[in-house]
Design a protein around this motif. Structure first.
Motif, PDB file in Angstrom:
ATOM      1  N   ASP A  53      35.386  37.660  23.652  1.00 26.00           N
ATOM      2  CA  ASP A  53      36.273  39.059  24.382  1.00 26.00           C
ATOM      3  C   ASP A  53      35.670  40.017  25.313  1.00 26.00           C
ATOM      4  OD1 ASP A  53      37.116  38.561  22.040  1.00 26.00           O
ATOM      5  OD2 ASP A  53      35.774  39.483  20.307  1.00 26.00           O
ATOM      6  N   ALA A  54      35.078  39.081  26.324  1.00 24.85           N
ATOM      7  CA  ALA A  54      33.958  39.644  27.376  1.00 24.85           C
ATOM      8  C   ALA A  54      35.394  39.927  28.575  1.00 24.85           C
ATOM      9  CB  ALA A  54      33.338  39.011  28.664  1.00 24.85           C
ATOM     10  N   THR A  55      35.796  41.034  29.327  1.00 27.42           N
ATOM     11  CA  THR A  55      36.507  40.912  30.633  1.00 27.42           C
ATOM     12  C   THR A  55      35.850  40.631  31.973  1.00 27.42           C
ATOM     13  OG1 THR A  55      38.111  41.796  28.929  1.00 27.42           O
ATOM     14  CG2 THR A  55      38.164  42.072  32.029  1.00 27.42           C
ATOM     15  N   ILE A  56      36.491  39.782  32.800  1.00 24.68           N
ATOM     16  CA  ILE A  56      35.714  39.775  33.903  1.00 24.68           C
ATOM     17  C   ILE A  56      36.695  40.167  34.962  1.00 24.68           C
ATOM     18  CG2 ILE A  56      34.487  38.057  35.379  1.00 24.68           C
ATOM     19  CD1 ILE A  56      33.207  36.136  33.012  1.00 24.68           C
ATOM     20  N   ALA A  57      36.056  40.773  36.286  1.00 21.20           N
ATOM     21  CA  ALA A  57      36.874  40.740  36.958  1.00 21.20           C
ATOM     22  C   ALA A  57      36.242  41.356  38.787  1.00 21.20           C
ATOM     23  CB  ALA A  57      38.043  42.350  36.891  1.00 21.20           C
ATOM     24  N   GLU A  58      37.294  40.903  39.341  1.00 21.14           N
ATOM     25  CA  GLU A  58      36.145  40.876  41.057  1.00 21.14           C
ATOM     26  C   GLU A  58      37.761  41.047  40.805  1.00 21.14           C
ATOM     27  OE1 GLU A  58      34.264  38.337  43.551  1.00 21.14           O
ATOM     28  OE2 GLU A  58      34.562  38.096  41.709  1.00 21.14           O
ATOM     29  N   ASP A  59      37.802  42.405  42.405  1.00 18.89           N
ATOM     30  CA  ASP A  59      38.663  42.943  43.432  1.00 18.89           C
ATOM     31  C   ASP A  59      37.339  42.324  45.111  1.00 18.89           C
ATOM     32  OD1 ASP A  59      40.496  44.332  44.785  1.00 18.89           O
ATOM     33  OD2 ASP A  59      39.668  46.441  44.320  1.00 18.89           O
ATOM     34  N   ARG A  60      38.845  41.523  45.469  1.00 20.26           N
ATOM     35  CA  ARG A  60      38.167  41.445  46.637  1.00 20.26           C
ATOM     36  C   ARG A  60      39.326  42.292  47.743  1.00 20.26           C
ATOM     37  NH1 ARG A  60      35.133  35.873  46.958  1.00 20.26           N
ATOM     38  NH2 ARG A  60      33.796  35.953  45.333  1.00 20.26           N
ATOM     39  N   ASP A  61      39.198  42.048  49.304  1.00 26.41           N
ATOM     40  CA  ASP A  61      40.850  42.426  50.007  1.00 26.41           C
ATOM     41  C   ASP A  61      41.677  41.470  49.547  1.00 26.41           C
ATOM     42  OD1 ASP A  61      38.376  43.971  51.285  1.00 26.41           O
ATOM     43  OD2 ASP A  61      38.394  42.919  53.203  1.00 26.41           O
ATOM     44  N   ASP A  62      42.053  40.161  49.729  1.00 22.94           N
ATOM     45  CA  ASP A  62      42.938  39.966  49.844  1.00 22.94           C
ATOM     46  C   ASP A  62      43.356  39.256  48.388  1.00 22.94           C
ATOM     47  OD1 ASP A  62      43.390  40.610  51.779  1.00 22.94           O
ATOM     48  OD2 ASP A  62      42.241  38.083  52.636  1.00 22.94           O
ATOM     49  N   ILE A  63      42.277  38.814  46.965  1.00 21.77           N
ATOM     50  CA  ILE A  63      42.811  38.514  46.034  1.00 21.77           C
ATOM     51  C   ILE A  63      41.431  39.319  44.797  1.00 21.77           C
ATOM     52  CG2 ILE A  63      42.453  36.362  44.898  1.00 21.77           C
ATOM     53  CD1 ILE A  63      40.647  34.828  47.436  1.00 21.77           C
ATOM     54  N   SER A  64      41.898  39.666  43.910  1.00 23.25           N
ATOM     55  CA  SER A  64      41.567  39.747  43.120  1.00 23.25           C
ATOM     56  C   SER A  64      42.503  39.244  41.544  1.00 23.25           C
ATOM     57  CB  SER A  64      42.078  41.710  42.831  1.00 23.25           C
ATOM     58  OG  SER A  64      41.827  42.163  43.420  1.00 23.25           O
ATOM     59  N   PHE A  65      41.099  39.178  40.533  1.00 23.91           N
ATOM     60  CA  PHE A  65      42.152  39.057  39.126  1.00 23.91           C
ATOM     61  C   PHE A  65      40.966  39.577  38.072  1.00 23.91           C
ATOM     62  CE2 PHE A  65      37.134  37.016  40.059  1.00 23.91           C
ATOM     63  CZ  PHE A  65      36.631  36.554  38.753  1.00 23.91           C
ATOM     64  N   ILE A  66      41.558  39.167  36.982  1.00 17.09           N
ATOM     65  CA  ILE A  66      40.610  39.723  36.244  1.00 17.09           C
ATOM     66  C   ILE A  66      40.853  38.598  34.813  1.00 17.09           C
ATOM     67  CG2 ILE A  66      41.068  41.513  34.007  1.00 17.09           C
ATOM     68  CD1 ILE A  66      43.358  42.910  35.981  1.00 17.09           C
ATOM     69  N   TRP A  67      40.136  38.973  34.154  1.00 17.74           N
ATOM     70  CA  TRP A  67      40.041  37.277  33.544  1.00 17.74           C
ATOM     71  C   TRP A  67      39.078  37.354  31.792  1.00 17.74           C
ATOM     72  CZ3 TRP A  67      38.150  32.459  36.343  1.00 17.74           C
ATOM     73  CH2 TRP A  67      38.169  30.978  35.405  1.00 17.74           C
ATOM     74  N   ASP A  68      40.613  37.341  31.284  1.00 16.35           N
ATOM     75  CA  ASP A  68      39.904  38.079  29.517  1.00 16.35           C
ATOM     76  C   ASP A  68      40.103  36.638  28.933  1.00 16.35           C
ATOM     77  OD1 ASP A  68      39.941  40.688  30.280  1.00 16.35           O
ATOM     78  OD2 ASP A  68      42.440  40.241  30.148  1.00 16.35           O
TER      79      ASP A  68
END
Length: 256
Positions: free
Chosen positions: A155-170
């Motif tokens: 039930d963890a959420t991993i997220a990262e925001d970069r200039d050209d790429i972002s993701f959310i991994w639930d």
């Protein structure tokens, strides 16, 4: 097992740049040397974009990379061209992979084994590995045990925001089925003629991995005809327990 990493493939290496590939390579190469595999043909199951595959090729192994994602293998073949290696990449499901002959060793890294979510299918993978190993050939693979999915990422959420790429991994862990679902939302910046316009397109993928116990893996190894040699806590020579986050298994062909 449907193809995973389809949209993710194009940016996989960018987002995985925090993985210490040199450390991972040194560990797996050290294990191969320790068990007498200094050269010869080595197959990698779930090779992905071929980073470790090409590193092993660079130290003298004749590599075969096997993956069921065409998108990942396109990138792997580009790396092959850049390094001028002789790696053979095959688009195959590891549950049904076929080789032209036997190999000195087979490796499988980055928890590729966990993507085989049915124990009887994983047994088939191990039997195929055993079938295609040279006499006394070595099989080395890693996996996340059930503890990792239940206690570390459930039930963890991993997220990262970069200039050209972002993701959310639930992550969603099903304790009854022992399956971890990874829902990936990927936001990729569109290449537009108007640089002042920032448009991101959303892509979604779903990945499913099974949390095996160490005992389950040991039993499947035995049932496949392989001989279990060691089970290590990742990147060490410390005996593994059920509470490790990643475990390396070393097994050997012992006569078919």
């Amino acid at each position: 097992m449907s193809e995973a990493y389809s949209d993710f493939a194009s940016v996989y290496d960018q987002l995985m740049d925090n993985i210490p590939y040199d450390e991972w390579f040194n560990y797996i190469h050290g294990l191969l040397i320790e068990y007498g595999i200094k050269d010869g043909i080595v197959a990698e199951l779930g090779c992905g974009t071929g980073t470790i595959t090409e590193m092993l090729s660079n130290v003298g192994y004749d590599m075969i990379g096997i993956d069921n994602s065409d998108s990942m293998l396109d990138i792997a073949n580009a790396k092959k061209a850049d390094s001028n290696s002789s790696t053979l990449y095959l688009c195959q499901d590891m549950r049904e992979f076929e080789l032209y002959g036997t190999v000195a060793a087979t490796v499988s890294l980055c928890d590729s084994i966990n993507y085989i979510t049915e124990p009887d299918e994983l047994l088939q993978v191990f039997k195929l590995v055993n079938n295609y190993l040279d006499p006394k050939g070595i099989f080395i693979f890693d996996f996340h045990p059930r503890y990792y999915y239940k206690e570390i990422v459930a039930d963890a959420t991993i997220a990262e925001d970069r200039d050209d790429i972002s993701f959310i991994w639930d992550n969603y862990y099903d304790d009854e089925e022992n399956i971890n679902e990874l829902a990936l939302s990927l936001f990729l910046k569109e290449n537009l003629e108007d640089d002042s316009c920032n448009l991101y397109r959303k892509h979604e993928e779903f990945h499913f991995q099974r949390g095996y116990t160490l005992d389950e893996i040991k039993n499947l190894i035995k049932a496949s005809g392989l001989e279990l040699l060691e089970a290590y806590d990742a990147f060490t020579h410390t005996p593994a327990t059920e509470e490790c986050e990643r475990i390396y298994i070393i097994a050997r062909e012992q006569g078919k």
